[in-house]
Design an enzyme around this catalytic site. Structure first.
Site, mmCIF file in Angstrom:
data_model
loop_
_atom_site.group_PDB
_atom_site.id
_atom_site.type_symbol
_atom_site.label_atom_id
_atom_site.label_comp_id
_atom_site.label_asym_id
_atom_site.label_seq_id
_atom_site.Cartn_x
_atom_site.Cartn_y
_atom_site.Cartn_z
ATOM 1 N N LYS A 185 44.619 -2.150 1.262
ATOM 2 C CA LYS A 185 43.402 -1.345 1.170
ATOM 3 C C LYS A 185 43.634 0.049 1.742
ATOM 4 O O LYS A 185 44.494 0.259 2.613
ATOM 5 C CB LYS A 185 42.248 -2.028 1.898
ATOM 6 C CG LYS A 185 42.502 -2.382 3.353
ATOM 7 C CD LYS A 185 41.347 -3.217 3.902
ATOM 8 C CE LYS A 185 41.606 -3.692 5.316
ATOM 9 N NZ LYS A 185 40.499 -4.539 5.831
ATOM 10 N N ARG A 243 29.460 -9.467 9.575
ATOM 11 C CA ARG A 243 29.164 -8.241 10.317
ATOM 12 C C ARG A 243 28.442 -8.608 11.603
ATOM 13 O O ARG A 243 27.396 -9.255 11.586
ATOM 14 C CB ARG A 243 28.308 -7.309 9.458
ATOM 15 C CG ARG A 243 27.686 -6.114 10.176
ATOM 16 C CD ARG A 243 28.709 -5.156 10.790
ATOM 17 N NE ARG A 243 29.678 -4.671 9.848
ATOM 18 C CZ ARG A 243 29.481 -3.635 9.019
ATOM 19 N NH1 ARG A 243 28.314 -3.014 9.009
ATOM 20 N NH2 ARG A 243 30.443 -3.237 8.220
ATOM 21 N N ARG A 253 28.725 -12.123 4.867
ATOM 22 C CA ARG A 253 28.639 -11.577 3.514
ATOM 23 C C ARG A 253 29.589 -12.384 2.635
ATOM 24 O O ARG A 253 30.805 -12.187 2.673
ATOM 25 C CB ARG A 253 28.979 -10.092 3.543
ATOM 26 C CG ARG A 253 27.971 -9.311 4.398
ATOM 27 C CD ARG A 253 28.441 -7.936 4.767
ATOM 28 N NE ARG A 253 29.610 -7.962 5.640
ATOM 29 C CZ ARG A 253 30.216 -6.871 6.090
ATOM 30 N NH1 ARG A 253 29.763 -5.687 5.757
ATOM 31 N NH2 ARG A 253 31.270 -6.964 6.885
ATOM 32 N N ASP A 282 33.604 -6.283 11.869
ATOM 33 C CA ASP A 282 33.777 -7.147 10.705
ATOM 34 C C ASP A 282 34.741 -8.255 11.090
ATOM 35 O O ASP A 282 35.879 -7.985 11.503
ATOM 36 C CB ASP A 282 34.325 -6.361 9.516
ATOM 37 C CG ASP A 282 33.281 -5.429 8.916
ATOM 38 O OD1 ASP A 282 32.094 -5.579 9.268
ATOM 39 O OD2 ASP A 282 33.647 -4.561 8.108
#
Length: 318
Positions: free
Chosen positions: A164, A214, A229, A277
């Site tokens: 990423k 989160r 999530r 996270d």
């Protein structure tokens, strides 16, 4: 200072274009207005510096809880930022040159006594993906490099890897490369811009199937519920912007251990609002620019996270 109405500015993306149902900044703006404090609206491009003082084209802002009409703006006027008590820096990433220049300008207001949330020095120092690497005991094996041979060697060692960019948000630019290495060369070439841009590689954490959680910290203290999530079918990204579903859950013993590892540095840097996270047992990012998920947790748990932040701001102002 807490006995008078504060004057609070917000620097954010266009308020007309937000996702009204879930926007965290809106929760903050409602909490500010509910306290009788006045609101001033700015976008990043409104900031400017003249003769060593920070200014902005500022508009009086009034917010509503009506999904068809959630704000009204006054006519913009150029005024010194030092006339404000507090500025919330809520411009979403990417943390590019424009963002960093805006943070530098806010630093001039800070020097004149304005409380910027989060502090400008921390915004400049704490890359959201790299900051977590100061706590290697909390992280899955991770590499940052722009070298194709180095990145390939990391993939060969771990077999199942996430690649990423360092400055993305919302799950953008994230690639999952499994052991067969399908499209590995093209992915590395694209993300590194042919070896010119540092990127991050992390060993894949299979617990992402259960969600990327989160965890929000207000003035270093955790909100007791996180937001898991959960990726939609066929996805490896749990980000809500990438189609994930948000399910609130209580923090685990492991979550609290991770929080204890990062709390001293978060407090030392004066960070008032932070999002960790967490996937499985590991922290993957520490978000300091514009952490989100307040509305989802509040809706599911009856919390008032923005209210906690306003209380923390009052304490900081003394």
């Amino acid at each position: 200072m807490s006995k008078r109405a504060l004057r609070v500015g917000v620097v954010m993306d266009s308020i007309a274009d937000i996702a009204f149902k879930k926007d965290t900044t809106m929760a903050m703006l409602w909490a500010i207005q509910d306290r009788g404090w006045s609101l001033v609206y700015m976008e990043q491009e409104d900031l400017f510096l003249q003769d060593g003082r920070a200014y902005a084209r500022q508009s009086e802002l009034y917010v509503h809880r009506d999904p068809q009409h959630w704000f009204d703006l006054g006519a913009p006027a150029a005024r010194p930022l030092a006339e404000l008590d507090v500025i919330l820096m809520r411009k979403d990433p990417p943390v590019d040159a424009h963002f960093l220049n805006a943070v530098h300008l806010l630093g001039f207001a800070e020097r004149e006594g304005v409380l910027v949330v989060n502090p400008t020095r921390a915004l400049l120092e704490c890359n959201e993906k790299l900051f977590a690497q100061q706590f290697p005991q909390c992280c899955t094996p991770t590499l940052v490099s722009c070298s194709e041979p180095v990145l390939r060697a990391f993939h060969a060692e771990h077999g199942d890897v996430i690649f990423k960019p360092l400055d993305g948000m919302g799950g953008s630019g994230i690639f999952h490369v499994q052991s067969e290495g399908r499209n590995l060369g093209a992915i590395i070439e694209t993300l590194t811009e042919r070896g010119q841009r540092q990127i991050m590689a992390q060993r894949y954490i299979p617990e992402i199937r259960d969600g990327d959680t989160r965890i929000l910290l207000v003035d270093g203290e955790p909100v007791p519920f996180g937001l898991a999530r959960v990726p939609m079918a066929g996805e490896t990204r749990g980000n809500l912007a990438a189609g994930g579903t948000g399910v609130s859950r209580e923090l685990t013993a492991r979550d609290h251990w991770l929080i204890e590892q990062v709390q001293p540095m978060i407090r030392d840097k004066g960070l008032l609002f932070v999002g960790l996270d967490v996937i499985g047992d590991y922290i993957t990012e520490i978000n300091v620019t514009s952490p989100t998920c307040v509305r989802e947790i509040d809706d599911q748990r009856g919390t008032d996270i923005a209210g906690l932040l306003m209380d923390a701001i009052l304490r900081r102002l003394g």
